[in-house]
Scaffold this motif. Structure first.
Motif, PDB file in Angstrom:
ATOM      1  N   HIS A  16       0.839  -1.208   0.000  1.00 16.28           N
ATOM      2  CA  HIS A  16       0.000   0.000   0.000  1.00 16.28           C
ATOM      3  C   HIS A  16       0.870   1.253   0.000  1.00 16.28           C
ATOM      4  N   CYS A  17       1.857   1.280   0.857  1.00 18.67           N
ATOM      5  CA  CYS A  17       2.720   2.462   0.947  1.00 18.67           C
ATOM      6  C   CYS A  17       3.513   2.670  -0.334  1.00 18.67           C
ATOM      7  N   ARG A  18       4.000   1.580  -0.934  1.00 13.46           N
ATOM      8  CA  ARG A  18       4.733   1.721  -2.195  1.00 13.46           C
ATOM      9  C   ARG A  18       3.822   2.261  -3.294  1.00 13.46           C
ATOM     10  N   SER A  19       2.584   1.802  -3.309  1.00 14.46           N
ATOM     11  CA  SER A  19       1.630   2.293  -4.304  1.00 14.46           C
ATOM     12  C   SER A  19       1.397   3.788  -4.140  1.00 14.46           C
ATOM     13  N   LEU A  20       1.257   4.241  -2.888  1.00 11.98           N
ATOM     14  CA  LEU A  20       1.046   5.660  -2.643  1.00 11.98           C
ATOM     15  C   LEU A  20       2.283   6.472  -3.018  1.00 11.98           C
ATOM     16  N   GLU A  21       3.454   5.975  -2.674  1.00 13.83           N
ATOM     17  CA  GLU A  21       4.691   6.665  -3.040  1.00 13.83           C
ATOM     18  C   GLU A  21       4.781   6.851  -4.549  1.00 13.83           C
ATOM     19  N   GLN A  22       4.472   5.810  -5.300  1.00 13.26           N
ATOM     20  CA  GLN A  22       4.545   5.892  -6.756  1.00 13.26           C
ATOM     21  C   GLN A  22       3.515   6.877  -7.307  1.00 13.26           C
ATOM     22  N   ALA A  23       2.306   6.865  -6.721  1.00 15.80           N
ATOM     23  CA  ALA A  23       1.266   7.790  -7.174  1.00 15.80           C
ATOM     24  C   ALA A  23       1.675   9.235  -6.906  1.00 15.80           C
ATOM     25  N   LEU A  24       2.301   9.490  -5.755  1.00 14.43           N
ATOM     26  CA  LEU A  24       2.703  10.856  -5.422  1.00 14.43           C
ATOM     27  C   LEU A  24       3.864  11.323  -6.297  1.00 14.43           C
ATOM     28  N   LEU A 124     -14.891  15.382  -7.461  1.00 14.80           N
ATOM     29  CA  LEU A 124     -13.902  14.367  -7.085  1.00 14.80           C
ATOM     30  C   LEU A 124     -14.502  12.979  -7.247  1.00 14.80           C
ATOM     31  N   SER A 125     -13.788  12.113  -7.946  1.00 15.75           N
ATOM     32  CA  SER A 125     -14.259  10.741  -8.170  1.00 15.75           C
ATOM     33  C   SER A 125     -13.067   9.839  -8.419  1.00 15.75           C
ATOM     34  N   THR A 126     -12.958   8.755  -7.664  1.00 17.20           N
ATOM     35  CA  THR A 126     -11.839   7.847  -7.872  1.00 17.20           C
ATOM     36  C   THR A 126     -11.971   7.089  -9.185  1.00 17.20           C
ATOM     37  N   SER A 127     -13.215   6.804  -9.585  1.00 16.31           N
ATOM     38  CA  SER A 127     -13.434   6.057 -10.827  1.00 16.31           C
ATOM     39  C   SER A 127     -13.602   6.958 -12.035  1.00 16.31           C
ATOM     40  N   MET A 150     -11.095  15.888 -10.274  1.00 17.43           N
ATOM     41  CA  MET A 150     -10.013  15.050  -9.766  1.00 17.43           C
ATOM     42  C   MET A 150     -10.497  13.615  -9.866  1.00 17.43           C
ATOM     43  N   THR A 151      -9.803  12.800 -10.636  1.00 20.61           N
ATOM     44  CA  THR A 151     -10.237  11.431 -10.883  1.00 20.61           C
ATOM     45  C   THR A 151      -9.089  10.455 -10.710  1.00 20.61           C
ATOM     46  N   GLY A 152      -9.417   9.179 -10.935  1.00 22.06           N
ATOM     47  CA  GLY A 152      -8.403   8.149 -11.030  1.00 22.06           C
ATOM     48  C   GLY A 152      -7.836   8.129 -12.436  1.00 22.06           C
ATOM     49  N   PRO A 153      -7.366   6.974 -12.865  1.00 22.88           N
ATOM     50  CA  PRO A 153      -6.688   6.899 -14.167  1.00 22.88           C
ATOM     51  C   PRO A 153      -7.600   7.284 -15.332  1.00 22.88           C
ATOM     52  N   ALA A 162     -15.397  17.295 -18.002  1.00 20.83           N
ATOM     53  CA  ALA A 162     -14.882  18.483 -17.308  1.00 20.83           C
ATOM     54  C   ALA A 162     -14.074  19.364 -18.261  1.00 20.83           C
ATOM     55  N   ASP A 163     -13.873  20.614 -17.850  1.00 18.02           N
ATOM     56  CA  ASP A 163     -12.981  21.507 -18.598  1.00 18.02           C
ATOM     57  C   ASP A 163     -11.527  21.089 -18.438  1.00 18.02           C
ATOM     58  N   GLU A 164     -11.150  20.766 -17.188  1.00 21.93           N
ATOM     59  CA  GLU A 164      -9.773  20.383 -16.887  1.00 21.93           C
ATOM     60  C   GLU A 164      -9.806  19.269 -15.850  1.00 21.93           C
ATOM     61  N   THR A 165      -8.805  18.396 -15.901  1.00 24.05           N
ATOM     62  CA  THR A 165      -8.802  17.225 -15.019  1.00 24.05           C
ATOM     63  C   THR A 165      -7.418  16.982 -14.442  1.00 24.05           C
ATOM     64  N   LEU A 166      -7.402  16.600 -13.176  1.00 26.83           N
ATOM     65  CA  LEU A 166      -6.202  16.111 -12.517  1.00 26.83           C
ATOM     66  C   LEU A 166      -6.421  14.623 -12.284  1.00 26.83           C
ATOM     67  N   CYS A 167      -5.721  13.793 -13.025  1.00 26.29           N
ATOM     68  CA  CYS A 167      -5.897  12.345 -12.946  1.00 26.29           C
ATOM     69  C   CYS A 167      -4.762  11.727 -12.137  1.00 26.29           C
ATOM     70  N   VAL A 168      -5.122  10.819 -11.242  1.00 31.59           N
ATOM     71  CA  VAL A 168      -4.139  10.099 -10.436  1.00 31.59           C
ATOM     72  C   VAL A 168      -4.037   8.684 -10.992  1.00 31.59           C
ATOM     73  N   ALA A 169      -2.872   8.336 -11.482  1.00 34.12           N
ATOM     74  CA  ALA A 169      -2.655   7.014 -12.068  1.00 34.12           C
ATOM     75  C   ALA A 169      -2.278   6.032 -10.970  1.00 34.12           C
ATOM     76  N   ALA A 170      -3.266   5.277 -10.496  1.00 33.16           N
ATOM     77  CA  ALA A 170      -3.032   4.268  -9.472  1.00 33.16           C
ATOM     78  C   ALA A 170      -4.091   3.182  -9.616  1.00 33.16           C
ATOM     79  N   ASP A 171      -3.736   1.947  -9.253  1.00 32.82           N
ATOM     80  CA  ASP A 171      -4.657   0.825  -9.402  1.00 32.82           C
ATOM     81  C   ASP A 171      -5.656   0.736  -8.258  1.00 32.82           C
ATOM     82  N   SER A 172      -5.295   1.236  -7.094  1.00 27.15           N
ATOM     83  CA  SER A 172      -6.121   1.095  -5.901  1.00 27.15           C
ATOM     84  C   SER A 172      -6.984   2.335  -5.679  1.00 27.15           C
TER      85      SER A 172
END
Length: 218
Positions: A16-24, A124-127, A150-153, A162-172
């Motif tokens: 979990h921590c490695r996944s978060l580190e990579q996402a950040l 905000l939506s993870t999916s 703000m979304t997931g992948p 949306a007009d603009e998006t911040l996407c977080v590339a993570a599997d979890s």
């Protein structure tokens, strides 16, 4: 003495921590410029009387409310209160709209009621697949609001709406939500940083007034 093997729970925590580190790391590389730009945009909109609307579902609703609380209150340093509304927190409206119009419309109807041209809508939506947030984005853009997601992948429907998006590339899902919280805090920092020069300029007397004040004192 032989070491005990790592427990499954401890190994899961490391993963979990490695996944978060990579996402950040990816957020730092790909997202900071966008967050800084959003902070600057908010610093122009909110002090001029504009409003921020925010929405999400589940944990993302809590993060939307966290963002609005920081704007109405303060993030780190003292500053004026700014108009920011978390749409899920109006429970009577939310349940009435869900009952009368369906859950897909619980946010769109509020955006139509509270949003004005030039305001900002943060979703905000993870999916990135929540129908009520997609409907809110469509309504917001039609009404002239600036819609940020703000979304997931990617790809996902909310990013496209949306007009603009911040996407977080993570599997979890958990990792995406945790990175979104960091992004919320960074947005507040960017907003405060963009406000600081404006506030200093507003406090600084104009040249003629400064000269007149000096002459009265001399």
């Amino acid at each position: 003495m032989s070491e005990f093997p790592a427990s499954p729970a401890l190994e899961a925590a490391h993963v979990h921590c490695r996944s978060l580190e990579q996402a950040l790391v990816r957020l730092r590389h790909d997202g900071l410029a966008r967050i800084a730009e959003w902070g600057g945009r908010l610093a122009a909109v909110l002090p001029a009387g504009g409003r921020l609307l925010a929405a999400g579902n589940g944990g993302s609703a809590a993060q939307a409310q966290h963002l609005t609380a920081e704007l109405v209150g303060r993030y780190r340093r003292e500053r004026p209160a700014y108009s920011a509304i978390s749409l899920h927190a109006e429970t009577s409206s939310l349940t009435a709209l869900g009952n009368d119009y369906g859950f897909d419309q619980v946010y769109a109807r509020q955006v139509a009621a509270h949003g004005r041209r030039g305001d900002v809508l943060v979703l905000l939506s993870t999916s990135g697949r929540s129908a009520n947030l997609i409907s809110a984005a469509v309504t917001g853009r039609s009404a002239g609001l600036r819609v940020w997601a703000m979304t997931g992948p990617q790809p996902n429907p909310l990013a496209e709406a949306a007009d603009e998006t911040l996407c977080v590339a993570a599997d979890s899902t958990a990792t995406v939500q945790e990175a979104h919280l960091v992004a919320v805090h960074l947005l507040c920092e960017a907003f405060d940083a963009a406000l600081a020069p404006r506030a200093a300029s507003a406090r600084r007397p104009s040249a003629p007034r400064a000269v007149a004040a000096h002459r009265r004192a001399s």
